[in-house]
Design an enzyme around this catalytic site. Structure first.
Site, PDB file in Angstrom:
ATOM      1  N   HIS A 224      -5.804   2.635   0.997  1.00  0.00           N
ATOM      2  CA  HIS A 224      -5.096   3.822   1.495  1.00  0.00           C
ATOM      3  C   HIS A 224      -5.798   4.501   2.674  1.00  0.00           C
ATOM      4  O   HIS A 224      -5.196   4.787   3.698  1.00  0.00           O
ATOM      5  CB  HIS A 224      -4.898   4.847   0.378  1.00  0.00           C
TER       6      HIS A 224
ATOM      7  N   ASP B 231       0.902  -1.149   0.000  1.00  0.00           N
ATOM      8  CA  ASP B 231       0.000   0.000   0.000  1.00  0.00           C
ATOM      9  C   ASP B 231       0.940   1.197   0.000  1.00  0.00           C
ATOM     10  O   ASP B 231       1.549   1.505   1.031  1.00  0.00           O
ATOM     11  CB  ASP B 231      -0.887   0.009   1.246  1.00  0.00           C
ATOM     12  N   HIS B 232       1.085   1.851  -1.137  1.00  0.00           N
ATOM     13  CA  HIS B 232       2.188   2.817  -1.238  1.00  0.00           C
ATOM     14  C   HIS B 232       2.002   4.004  -0.284  1.00  0.00           C
ATOM     15  O   HIS B 232       2.952   4.702   0.025  1.00  0.00           O
ATOM     16  CB  HIS B 232       2.422   3.254  -2.686  1.00  0.00           C
TER      17      HIS B 232
HETATM   18  C1  BG6 Z   1      -3.472   4.468  -6.530  1.00  0.00           C
HETATM   19  C2  BG6 Z   1      -4.797   4.495  -7.221  1.00  0.00           C
HETATM   20  O1  BG6 Z   1      -3.404   3.426  -5.615  1.00  0.00           O
HETATM   21  O2  BG6 Z   1      -3.264   5.691  -5.846  1.00  0.00           O
HETATM   22  C3  BG6 Z   1      -4.910   5.678  -8.152  1.00  0.00           C
HETATM   23  O3  BG6 Z   1      -4.994   3.295  -7.943  1.00  0.00           O
HETATM   24  C4  BG6 Z   1      -4.576   6.957  -7.434  1.00  0.00           C
HETATM   25  O4  BG6 Z   1      -6.205   5.754  -8.731  1.00  0.00           O
HETATM   26  C5  BG6 Z   1      -3.247   6.829  -6.677  1.00  0.00           C
HETATM   27  O5  BG6 Z   1      -4.496   8.003  -8.384  1.00  0.00           O
HETATM   28  C6  BG6 Z   1      -2.990   8.038  -5.820  1.00  0.00           C
HETATM   29  O6  BG6 Z   1      -1.689   7.958  -5.312  1.00  0.00           O
HETATM   30  P1  BG6 Z   1      -0.863   9.276  -4.924  1.00  0.00           P
HETATM   31  O7  BG6 Z   1       0.378   8.756  -4.319  1.00  0.00           O
HETATM   32  O8  BG6 Z   1      -0.683  10.044  -6.178  1.00  0.00           O
HETATM   33  O9  BG6 Z   1      -1.747  10.005  -3.948  1.00  0.00           O
END
Ligand code: BG6
Length: 493
Positions: A244, A181-182
């Site tokens: 997230h 989960d980045h």
């Molecule tokens: C991803 C989603 O996990 O997270 C995308 O699949 C989304 O739809 C993205 O745009 C958002 O990540 P960040 O790091 O740009 O907030």
């Protein structure tokens, strides 16, 4: 596993966007910062292509997406030498045999065993096939050194998540499975742990006696960015909330861990998800609101995007009201919202405190009365703001809200690392703290299950229901208004 142990990262689906934008730039930056072992190899695997094209492509990706550009020729050459490439279909058994040979060859050169990371940067349909392919040649069998990294989505609902888990368990054990989960790799998200558990200041008031409600917003200004096909099978609830936003909720809601042991932290987070009140199917409307953006004269609406059905009922916005049924949080609403094409990009947590128990100031002193707020900005602003009341200078006692701010870029000179750098380093070093364990994953699916079922079962009759560059559908305002609350679209002013 010691940092100096050699490492081999095999990336499946290496021709996709993720590798070029995130994974390779992250590995390159880790190499520049000497966070990777000297003996390191990254093997790209895809159905077509060759090593030379791969190198050229990755160099392009680094020049475009790395946080440090341009890359010097020397540093790039050194890194490019650590890349290799294998071509093959994921269901072709010989692919895994060749991979095993390549891994063994590197280990023989180094004279020692490497930690082996298998990264699934592929569509989720092939996660199981690849895992089985690895297992068939004995890769994955070393429970200390072999790890599999799985990108989201981990299933599309509880049932499919369980099936995927069963498939992975044929080759790997749970402690070898790293679910990405980045958001958990973002510095500002990790800092929530520091804020809460390295300071005495906040913990005594971090509960139902002082906190009125919590808002967690992940607003995006962008639309689909060419991912219509994927998004039609997902929607905001699955794409953002199930992972997230619920992970952020865990960090805000969790009890203090006894240590920063991977399982200790993850136990405490899992407890939060277990305590989130389940929503009955018939009550979804009271707890969840969905939205879909429409068109304007200048921009296309969701239904006109490539890969999207003309009558699509997929939500590009979702807002939820959740309760955590435990001693700390009983009765405190946690509002979560996320959406595409909203007014601006803003990921933020607002802890809104209760008003003082007795208002001693005369009414004209406190015309501008506001409850105290702690605002944690995750991105693009990286800061924490405490908003409280102060006396306006002058002869009379008048109160006005003021901000006390901590900004990352002012406090620290080093720029924040990319989330994928942190996460990849943790995988290579074998530390699963920042990754979702299967019980968290399943509990998160359980929480969203009734909403998913209700929304999939009853296509919306009001879509599209919000304008691009707005803050989402009206229904989301009503969700809070019913509790006497409102969304903070600008929480520090
Ligand atoms: C991803 C989603 O996990 O997270 C995308 O699949 C989304 O739809 C993205 O745009 C958002 O990540 P960040 O790091 O740009 O907030």
């Amino acid at each position: 596993v010691r940092k100096s142990q050699p490492a081999i990262v095999t990336i499946f689906g290496v021709t996709g966007d993720l590798t070029k934008r995130k994974l390779l730039p992250a590995l390159f930056n880790l190499a520049l910062d000497r966070h990777l072992p000297e003996q390191f190899l990254a093997i790209g695997v895809a159905r077509r292509g060759d090593l030379e094209t791969f190198r050229v492509d990755m160099r392009e990706g680094i020049d475009q997406f790395s946080r440090r550009v341009p890359a010097s020729q020397d540093s790039w050459n050194a890194f490019a030498n650590k890349l290799d490439y294998l071509v093959g279909g994921f269901s072709d058994p010989t692919l895994y045999e060749r991979l095993l040979v390549r891994i063994r060859q590197a280990e023989a050169e180094w004279g020692t065993k490497a930690s082996r990371v298998f990264y699934m940067a592929t569509p989720p349909e092939v996660f199981g096939t690849i895992s089985d392919g690895l297992g068939a040649v004995g890769l994955g069998g070393d429970h200390d050194c072999d790890r599999i990294v799985v990108e989201k989505p981990f299933g599309t609902d509880l049932q499919s998540a369980k099936e995927l888990q069963a498939q992975l368990l044929r080759t790997f054990q749970e402690n070898q499975i790293y679910r990405i989960d980045h958001y958990l790799g973002k510095e500002t998200v990790q800092n929530i742990l520091a804020l809460r558990f390295a300071n005495t200041l906040f913990e005594p008031i971090w509960n139902r006696r002082y906190v009125d409600h919590v808002q967690i917003t992940v607003a995006e200004a962008v639309g689909l960015e060419g991912r219509g096909g994927y998004y039609e099978g997902s929607g905001a609830l699955r794409d953002m909330i199930q992972n997230h936003l619920l992970q952020i909720l865990c960090l805000i809601g969790m009890e203090p861990p006894v240590s920063f042991d991977a399982d200790e932290v993850r136990n405490k987070k899992a407890e939060v998800l277990r305590a989130v009140r389940r929503i009955a199917l018939g009550e979804v409307r009271q707890y969840a609101v969905r939205g879909q953006y429409g068109a304007t004269r200048e921009t296309t609406g969701y239904r006109q995007e490539a890969g999207v059905q003309a009558d699509s009922s997929v939500e590009t916005y979702a807002a939820l009201k959740l309760f955590i049924d435990n001693w700390r949080w009983q009765g405190v609403p946690f509002y979560l919202r996320t959406g595409k094409k909203l007014a601006r990009r803003m990921s933020q947590v607002v802890i809104s405190f209760r008003p003082v128990p007795h208002q001693a100031f005369p009414p004209d002193a406190s015309e501008a009365f506001e409850e105290n707020r702690l605002v944690i900005d995750i991105q693009p602003d990286e800061r924490i703001t405490m908003r409280f009341l102060a006396k306006e200078p002058g002869a009379r006692m008048r109160l006005r809200a003021v901000n006390m701010e901590f900004c990352y870029d002012q406090a620290f000179s080093a720029p924040s690392r990319e989330a994928y750098e942190t996460l990849l380093q943790e995988v290579v070093e074998g530390n699963p703290t920042l990754f979702m364990r299967i019980d968290q994953q399943e509990a998160a699916w359980e929480i969203v299950a009734p909403i998913l079922e209700s929304w999939l079962g009853t296509p919306s009759t009001s879509f599209p229901n919000y304008a691009p560059e707005s803050w989402g559908p009206e229904g989301a305002d009503l969700l809070l208004a019913r509790e006497g609350h409102r969304w903070f679209n600008n929480a520090v002013a």
